[in-house]
Design a protein around this motif. Sequence first.
Motif, PDB file in Angstrom:
ATOM      1  N   ARG A 285       0.254  -1.273  -0.333  1.00 15.03           N
ATOM      2  CA  ARG A 285      -0.585  -0.056   0.105  1.00 15.03           C
ATOM      3  C   ARG A 285       0.680   1.388   0.211  1.00 15.03           C
ATOM      4  O   ARG A 285       0.037   2.708   0.555  1.00 15.03           O
ATOM      5  CB  ARG A 285      -0.824  -0.078   0.873  1.00 15.03           C
ATOM      6  CG  ARG A 285      -2.454   0.342   0.983  1.00 15.03           C
ATOM      7  CD  ARG A 285      -3.079   0.520   2.160  1.00 15.03           C
ATOM      8  NE  ARG A 285      -3.809  -0.090   3.217  1.00 15.03           N
ATOM      9  CZ  ARG A 285      -4.474   0.014   4.027  1.00 15.03           C
ATOM     10  NH1 ARG A 285      -4.570   0.675   5.085  1.00 15.03           N
ATOM     11  NH2 ARG A 285      -5.550  -1.036   3.549  1.00 15.03           N
ATOM     12  N   GLY A 286       2.177   1.143  -0.149  1.00 21.92           N
ATOM     13  CA  GLY A 286       3.628   2.452   0.222  1.00 21.92           C
ATOM     14  C   GLY A 286       3.221   3.045   1.376  1.00 21.92           C
ATOM     15  O   GLY A 286       3.757   4.298   1.461  1.00 21.92           O
ATOM     16  N   VAL A 287       2.420   2.231   2.867  1.00 21.42           N
ATOM     17  CA  VAL A 287       2.669   3.120   3.722  1.00 21.42           C
ATOM     18  C   VAL A 287       4.557   3.206   3.724  1.00 21.42           C
ATOM     19  O   VAL A 287       5.139   2.172   3.915  1.00 21.42           O
ATOM     20  CB  VAL A 287       1.888   2.005   5.298  1.00 21.42           C
ATOM     21  CG1 VAL A 287       2.199   2.245   6.460  1.00 21.42           C
ATOM     22  CG2 VAL A 287       0.748   1.824   4.811  1.00 21.42           C
ATOM     23  N   ASP A 288       4.631   4.002   4.802  1.00 27.07           N
ATOM     24  CA  ASP A 288       6.478   4.571   5.173  1.00 27.07           C
ATOM     25  C   ASP A 288       6.798   3.497   5.934  1.00 27.07           C
ATOM     26  O   ASP A 288       5.964   1.958   7.264  1.00 27.07           O
ATOM     27  CB  ASP A 288       7.061   5.841   5.285  1.00 27.07           C
ATOM     28  CG  ASP A 288       6.796   6.128   6.915  1.00 27.07           C
ATOM     29  OD1 ASP A 288       6.796   5.993   7.059  1.00 27.07           O
ATOM     30  OD2 ASP A 288       5.700   7.159   6.608  1.00 27.07           O
ATOM     31  N   ARG A 289       8.183   2.428   5.677  1.00 27.51           N
ATOM     32  CA  ARG A 289       8.586   1.911   7.226  1.00 27.51           C
ATOM     33  C   ARG A 289       8.065   1.898   8.212  1.00 27.51           C
ATOM     34  O   ARG A 289       8.044   1.056   8.547  1.00 27.51           O
ATOM     35  CB  ARG A 289      10.246   1.939   6.640  1.00 27.51           C
ATOM     36  CG  ARG A 289      10.775   0.261   7.550  1.00 27.51           C
ATOM     37  CD  ARG A 289      12.517   0.599   6.644  1.00 27.51           C
ATOM     38  NE  ARG A 289      12.884  -0.257   7.911  1.00 27.51           N
ATOM     39  CZ  ARG A 289      13.944  -1.309   7.067  1.00 27.51           C
ATOM     40  NH1 ARG A 289      14.509  -1.100   6.434  1.00 27.51           N
ATOM     41  NH2 ARG A 289      14.265  -1.813   8.219  1.00 27.51           N
TER      42      ARG A 289
END
Length: 325
Positions: free
Chosen positions: A160-164
Amino acid sequence: MALGLRHHPGRHLATSRRLRRSLAHGRTRSKPVIQSTNIERSDVPTQTGDGDPRPVILRAENVSVSYQSASGSRVDAVREVSLDIREGEFVSIIGPSGCGKSTLLRAFGGLTRTSGGSVLLQGDPVTRPKPDKIGFVFQDYTLFPWRSVLANTVMGLQFRGVDRREREATARRYLELVGLDWCADSFPAELSGGMQQRVAIARALTTDPAVLLMDEPFGALDEQTRTLLGGELAGIVEKTGKTVLLVTHSLAEAVFLSDRILVMSARPGCIKEIVQVPAERPRTEEFLTSALFDEIRAKVFASLIEEVHRQAQANEESRRAAQRG
Ligand SMILES: Nc1ncnc2c1ncn2[C@@H]1O[C@H](COP(=O)(O)OP(=O)(O)O)[C@@H](O)[C@H]1O
Ligand SMILES: [Mg+2]
């Protein structure tokens, strides 16, 4: 069946929403957020028009699924299933082997194309997988062996592209929810089958799907482990307020966990009977040994066994026909 349960579905809904928000925003504590609020559910939630104020989240309208076999013949796997699942409900599907349970679940999740009818999630047609909205847990262990537990758990959020930082924090919260935050850095091979399935459940929950679909998630586990995991799943569902659809071949699991049990007919599978489980939540081990438990289990068994015999007979006839050639 007089059980003396009072009906406060509104309260249950409010509680689940609070919990969902709390999980989504990282305020989960290691102790259950709801300890024992004696969540009372409707004792007669039927398909529609039953006065249950919870919104319908998943609707099946005349869903049929047919497959074309390699030899060109047609297999009708599911026939005209109509069903409403309400927000926060736990519904189990039980039926003879080969009757179309997995097919139906896959159709609900957009993984299998329907040949008739439609599936609606929150009013929108489901025609392909919706990983953001529909979580899956399958029987086979589906963790990637080369990724750590944490790396497996973050996958949905990673796609989903959620940051690390955020995805790892969320994954750790859900690992904590399933009691496995302590082995975030382990690899799947170091975990028992039961633990791997708990990680799969945590992974499915990280994206906060509207519905969790589970296909015999504990099918490969021994009876004691599955009993324990069933209890844990009940706790997880209480805490998150998730709507769950579970395919199981365990009567005990279905009765212990469900609000309703759908008994499917021999193939082509349709819903033969819906059995209510009007027991209080949270459910305890006392429920497992209660007269009510035995009564519901016997009712489901009686309905199921007829279909098991019918399915076995149909299988034998197909085998003979194939032999004749
Ligand atoms: N991809 C497929 N292609 C052809 N036939 C299939 C396929 N998947 C399932 N079937 C057939 O559909 C029927 C129902 O299968 P399934 O949904 O897996 O049953 P269950 O989960 O209840 O055991 C079975 O006869 C099975 O062989
Ligand atoms: Mg199956």
